[in-house]
Design an enzyme around this catalytic site. Structure first.
Site, PDB file in Angstrom:
ATOM      1  N   SER A 194       0.803  -1.225   0.000  1.00  0.00           N
ATOM      2  CA  SER A 194       0.000   0.000   0.000  1.00  0.00           C
ATOM      3  C   SER A 194       0.838   1.278   0.000  1.00  0.00           C
ATOM      4  O   SER A 194       0.288   2.357  -0.206  1.00  0.00           O
ATOM      5  CB  SER A 194      -0.940   0.018   1.205  1.00  0.00           C
ATOM      6  OG  SER A 194      -0.218   0.170   2.404  1.00  0.00           O
ATOM      7  N   LYS A 198       1.667   5.587   6.610  1.00  0.00           N
ATOM      8  CA  LYS A 198       1.002   6.324   5.533  1.00  0.00           C
ATOM      9  C   LYS A 198       1.701   7.669   5.350  1.00  0.00           C
ATOM     10  O   LYS A 198       2.535   8.078   6.157  1.00  0.00           O
ATOM     11  CB  LYS A 198      -0.476   6.572   5.855  1.00  0.00           C
ATOM     12  CG  LYS A 198      -1.297   5.320   6.121  1.00  0.00           C
ATOM     13  CD  LYS A 198      -1.448   4.432   4.900  1.00  0.00           C
ATOM     14  CE  LYS A 198      -2.177   3.144   5.224  1.00  0.00           C
ATOM     15  NZ  LYS A 198      -2.173   2.195   4.088  1.00  0.00           N
TER      16      LYS A 198
END
Length: 266
Positions: A34, A105
């Site tokens: 991701s 992230k």
């Protein structure tokens, strides 16, 4: 040297490593794609725990590891406290897989920012300024498959994965308690280096994509959406591509995205 002395030296060495990992620099294993292309599956990233210790706060573009309890996960996963402690110690040394509550992230919005997707050219804008994300977003990915329009509450962050089509991030939690916003207090540190494998040993590149973005507050944009204390999105939030179609924003990824100490999630 006796075996006893060797054992004591080994224990002391492990204690020092644990203290260093807990307070200064901790390895995290990346188990998913991701955060591609910035991180690859199997990378061990080194997280600087001093980056935000002395009054500094995460900035747009920073890659951070955070505890997602209360934002990405509504409850702490149940588990045996003894095995949990052993796992945490092994993970702190980079010897164990990911913890279920830790995520990695990129920060796209900080407190007071209005983040909107997307403009007529398909770009995310922050405080009215289109952001050119070609330097880190996965080639071929759109900035987001679903539209959104949010204002980030003070003391929180809006975060997204670099592989947008494969990342479960803030977009997936709009409409839930917390609204997908990550409290700054839950940030573990900033991912500054890739430490393993040796062929990828490098610093994490900084981006200038947000350099032109000005400071912003919700009061300067009267019709902007906002997130209340229950995480509900108000104003002109355009909705979400979640499978439920219920107005929350989803990235389209259904897999788990946690990043553990010794395991950093992409």
């Amino acid at each position: 040297m006796t075996w006893r002395r060797t054992g004591l030296i080994g224990i002391a060495y492990m204690v020092l490593l644990l203290l260093f990992s807990h307070f200064v620099l901790q390895p995290f294993l990346v188990p998913s794609g991701s955060m591609e292309p910035t991180f690859q599956v199997g990378d061990r990233i080194l997280v600087n725990k001093l980056a935000y210790r002395f009054g500094n706060e995460p900035r747009r573009g920073d890659v951070v590891v955070f505890d997602g309890t209360g934002s990405f996960l509504q409850e702490q996963p149940a588990g045996n406290p003894v095995t949990g402690a052993l796992h945490a110690a092994a993970a702190a040394l980079g010897l164990a897989g990911p913890d279920e509550t830790d995520f990695v992230k990129r920060v796209v919005g900080t407190g007071g920012d209005r983040v909107v997707c997307c403009d007529k050219d398909g770009r995310i804008s922050v405080n009215g300024v289109p952001v050119r994300e070609t330097g880190y977003v996965m080639f071929g990915d759109q900035p987001s498959h679903v539209p959104f329009d949010i204002v980030v509450p003070e003391g929180t962050l809006w975060v997204m994965g670099d592989h947008r089509s494969q990342s479960s991030d803030s977009r997936d939690h709009l409409g839930q308690p917390g609204g997908g916003m990550v409290p700054v207090d839950m940030v573990v540190g900033r991912a500054d280096w890739i430490g393993w494998p040796f062929g990828r040993w490098s610093t994490v590149p900084r981006t200038d994509a947000f350099d032109a973005v000005p400071a912003w507050t919700a009061s300067r944009q009267g019709h902007a959406g906002s997130t209340d204390v229950n995480g509900d999105v108000n104003g002109d939030v355009s909705g979400n591509g979640d499978a439920s179609g219920n107005g929350t924003a989803g990235s389209g990824n259904t897999g788990a995205e946690s990043a553990g100490a010794g395991g950093g999630h992409g």
